[in-house]
Design an enzyme around this catalytic site. Sequence first.
Site, PDB file in Angstrom:
ATOM      1  N   MET A 269       0.843  -1.196   0.000  1.00  0.00           N
ATOM      2  CA  MET A 269       0.000   0.000   0.000  1.00  0.00           C
ATOM      3  C   MET A 269       0.875   1.242   0.000  1.00  0.00           C
ATOM      4  O   MET A 269       1.821   1.353   0.777  1.00  0.00           O
ATOM      5  CB  MET A 269      -0.919  -0.019   1.238  1.00  0.00           C
ATOM      6  CG  MET A 269      -1.819   1.184   1.336  1.00  0.00           C
ATOM      7  SD  MET A 269      -2.914   1.336  -0.094  1.00  0.00           S
ATOM      8  CE  MET A 269      -3.162   3.103  -0.122  1.00  0.00           C
ATOM      9  N   GLU A 304       4.789   0.836  -5.842  1.00  0.00           N
ATOM     10  CA  GLU A 304       4.320   1.648  -4.713  1.00  0.00           C
ATOM     11  C   GLU A 304       5.041   2.987  -4.662  1.00  0.00           C
ATOM     12  O   GLU A 304       4.441   4.015  -4.323  1.00  0.00           O
ATOM     13  CB  GLU A 304       4.499   0.887  -3.402  1.00  0.00           C
ATOM     14  CG  GLU A 304       3.823  -0.478  -3.364  1.00  0.00           C
ATOM     15  CD  GLU A 304       2.347  -0.448  -3.744  1.00  0.00           C
ATOM     16  OE1 GLU A 304       1.671   0.562  -3.482  1.00  0.00           O
ATOM     17  OE2 GLU A 304       1.864  -1.435  -4.313  1.00  0.00           O
TER      18      GLU A 304
END
Length: 886
Positions: A269, A304
Site C-alpha cells: 500500500m 508503490e
Amino acid sequence: MRTEQPKMIALSDYRLPDYLIDETHLTFELHESYALVHSRLLMQRNPGLDNSLPPLVLDGQQLELIDIELDGQQLSVIDYKLTENSLQVQPKQRAFELSTTVRIEPQKNTALEGLYKSSGMFCTQCEAEGFRKITYYLDRPDVMSRFTTTIHAQKHSYPILLSNGNPIAEGEDDDGRHWVTWEDPFKKPAYLFAIVAGDLWCVEDTFTTKSGREVVLRMYVEPENLDKCQHGMDSLKKAMRWDEEKYGREYDLDIFMIVAVNDFNMGAMENKGLNIFNSSCVLAKAESATDAAHQRIESIVAHEYFHNWSGNRVTCRDWFQLSLKEGFTVFRDSQFSADMNSAVVKRIEDVAYLRTHQFAEDAGPMAHPVRPEQYMEISNFYTLTIYEKGAEVVRMLHTLLGEETFRKGSDLYFERHDGQAVTCDDFIAAMESASGMDLTQFKRWYSQAGTPQLAVSDSYDAATQTYQLTVKQSCPDTPGQTNKLPFVIPLSMALLNQQGEAMPLQFEDESVAIADERVLSVTAAEQTFTFINVAEQPLPSLLRGFSAPVVLDYDYSRDQLVFLLQHDTDGFNRWEAGQQLSLQVIEEVVGQIYETDEPMMDSRLVAVFTALLEQDDLDPAMLAEIITLPSVGYIIEQYEQADPLAIHQAREYVSDQLAYALKEPMLARYQVLRKESLDTPYVAQASDIARRRLQNILLAYLIRTDDLDILDECVDQFGVADNMTERLAALACLVNSPFTEEAEHALESFSERFEDDPLVMDQWFSVQAAATLPGGLQRVQHLLAHPAFSIKNPNKVRAVIGAFSTQNTPNFHAHDGSGYAFLADKVIELDALNPQIAARIITPLTRWQRYDLHQQELMLAQLKRIKNSGDLSVDLFEVLEKSLSA
C-alpha cells in the site's frame, strides 16, 4: 441468510462533497485490548456549492462513540444521529471544528481493514474504505486534508511509532509509555493514511535526488528479517532514479519508509511516505526467495514508489476512477521492470498473465469496464481489469502517441492536477493537449467491457505487387452491455519475406516506404489497408509486441507458425508463434483423447524445439519461454465449454512426448547450465535469472522420463543448491514425479530447514497444494492441519487453498465435485473472518460457464450452497449475485 439487497453505488450518482476537511488532527492511544482515537477536524462548507448548510454525514463502522464536540461544545445524544455506518451532525456555520473520541478493538480485526494487529504490531490498511473503521470521517478520495498524527503506546512493546510525513515531536508519558507526532505537509485523502507501532528494527540508507536533496530511506522489519532487506532497498533506489530520468518525478519528502507486515490482504500500500508491504513482497535473499520473487519485489517496490505521483500527488476523484492511478502505475512499473531486465521476456510474462486471467475475467460474470459504472462493494473492483487491462490502455496511448509525446502528456497531467483528485477524462485530456489528437473514440476503452476480437484476412496480387490486409473488429456482449461500438486499436505489424526479413511498408497514398514496421490504427468495424510495391507474397507478423489487449484471429498454418517461430524479427511474436503451434497440437490431442487410446502428436513441434535447443545464440530466457507450453488456464479459455480433465491429460501427454523425444539435447543443455550455476555465485540479475529459468524448465521435462540418472540430477540440485530458485524447482519436480520416497524425504528436509521462516513455508505449502498426482484434496486437507498454517493469514490461504483451486486442475476439477465442495467450505469459513479474501478466493467457481455441463452443475450447486449459508458479507454477496445471474 441475507434478506436486504445491498445498495448499488453508481458513477452517475457522483456529487461533490458537501463539506471539506482542511486539517485533520489525530491522536491514537494504543493499548493491548483496545485503542482510543481522538479526532479534531477543521472543516468548511464546500466553496464550490451553495450557501446552505446541509447535515454533515460522516462515515464510520464498528466504532464506539465516546465523546463528540462541535466548535468546543459537547453534544448530547439529541444533537447527533448515529447509525451502524454513519454519524450525522448539523453544522451551524460554514467553517467549524468537530472533535470525536472513539473506541476500537484492533486485536479482533481479522478483516485486516482499518487499524489491526499483525504479529504483535499495530498497522493500518485504509484503501479503499478502511479509514471509516478508525474514526468518523468523510472517507472518500476527493476529500483531501493535511494530517497531523500523534501516537501513544507502551514504549517497551512498541518502541517504533510511525505515520505519514515527517516526525516533528516526541516525548515520554507516565507508566512507561511514549509518543511521537508526525506531520504530513501534503494534502491527502484518508485512504492514504497510515500508522505503524511495533518492536521493529530498521535498515537505513540514503538517496540523493536530481536536485541535490538527500532523502533518508528506512525499511522497518522484525529482527529475524534484517538480512532480507537489501534487495528491496536496492530496488527502491533504482526506482527513484528511474522515475527521475523517465518521468522527471522527484521525491518530495525528507524521509521514505517501508514496513514489512505478515498479515496483509494485498501486496502493498502506497500510503504517503509510509508504504506498508506484505512481507512476501519486500523481503528476499537468495537462500529463501526465488528469482521470480526477487523480480516481483523489484516490481512492487517500484509500483508503490511510483504511486507517490501517479496516485498520491494526483489522486482519483472517486473509486470508479481507480484505474487512473492503478493502470497508469502498473504501466510505469512494467516499463521499469523491462528496463531492469529483458524487455521481451517481461512483455511475454505480462501478456501470458493477462490472457490467462484478465481475459477470463472479461468473459465471466464479473466483467466490467476499466472505469466501472456501478458496484456494491469497491473491494471487489481491485481487479485484473482495473490493473492489468488499465495498464494496457495506457500502453496503447503510449504506442499511438509515441514516447516523446506521451512524456509531454504525462508531464502536463502532473502539472495541471498536482494536489487534486481527478478523473480518467482528465488524464486523456492532458494527452490530447500534448498531442493534438482527438481521443474521444479511444475513451471507449474506459467505458466498454470485454476483450475485443480482431479477425484478419489478406490477399496478394503478384501482378500489381499489391497486398491488402482486412481487419474486422468486434467485442462480445458482457453483463449489462451489448452491441459494442468500435474501439481504437493500434495494430503493430510487419510483412516478412521468404528469408524472414521484414519488408519495406508503403501505403498506396505514400510516395516512399517509411519503415518496415507500422502501427495500423483500427477504428472501424471493418477496414482494409493496402500496401504497394510488395515484391513477393509476404507472411504477416501481426500484433507485434502485443500492441493491444485483443484476441487475434488469423488463419496461420502450422508450417507458417514454425516459420515465424524460427524467423520473426519481433521477439514477442516468435514466442506467440510457438504458443499457437503448441496450442493447436494440444487441442488436436484433446480431440483424439475422445476417439482413441493412442493419440498422436504432430512431429513438427518436436522438430522446431530441437532446432531451437541447438541454436547457441538464442537468449536462454527466450528459449525457456518458447519451450514452456501454454498453461491449462489459457487453453481452457480457448473453448466455449471446456473439459478441464481432458485438457490437462492432453497437455501432460504432449509434455511427456517432448521430454522423451528431446531427452538427449535437453540433458546436454541442462548439464552445461547446471555446471555454470555451480561455478557461479548467486546473483539476481537478468542473465543469471535466464540461465536458472532455462535450467529448471529443462529439469521439469527431463524428470518426466522416469530415468534414475535424471532423478539423481534432481536430488543433487535440491540438496546442493545455494539458492531457493534451484531448490524449489527441484522440489516441485520431485513432488510431481512417481519417485514418492525421494519426494517425501525432500519435503521433510525442506520443512526442517525452513520451519521458522513463514514466507518459505508458504512456498512449501504451494508446491504440495498444486501437485497434480492423485490424492491432491487429501494432501491439502492435511496441509490445513499443519502448525504453520493459519486461515487468518491471507498468504497462507493463497498458498494452500488458492494454489489448489487455481493450479491443480485434475484434483480441483475431480469428477465427483469434491474439489468444488472443499473450496465452498473454505469460502464460507473465510467470509466470517475476512470478506475480501473470501470474495477473491471464490473466483474459480464463478467461471462455471466456461466448463462442460457436468462441471457446470457441480459448480452451480456449490455457489448456491454458499449463498444459502447465512448472513454473507457484501463483498461475497455481490460476487455470488453476479455469478448466479450470469
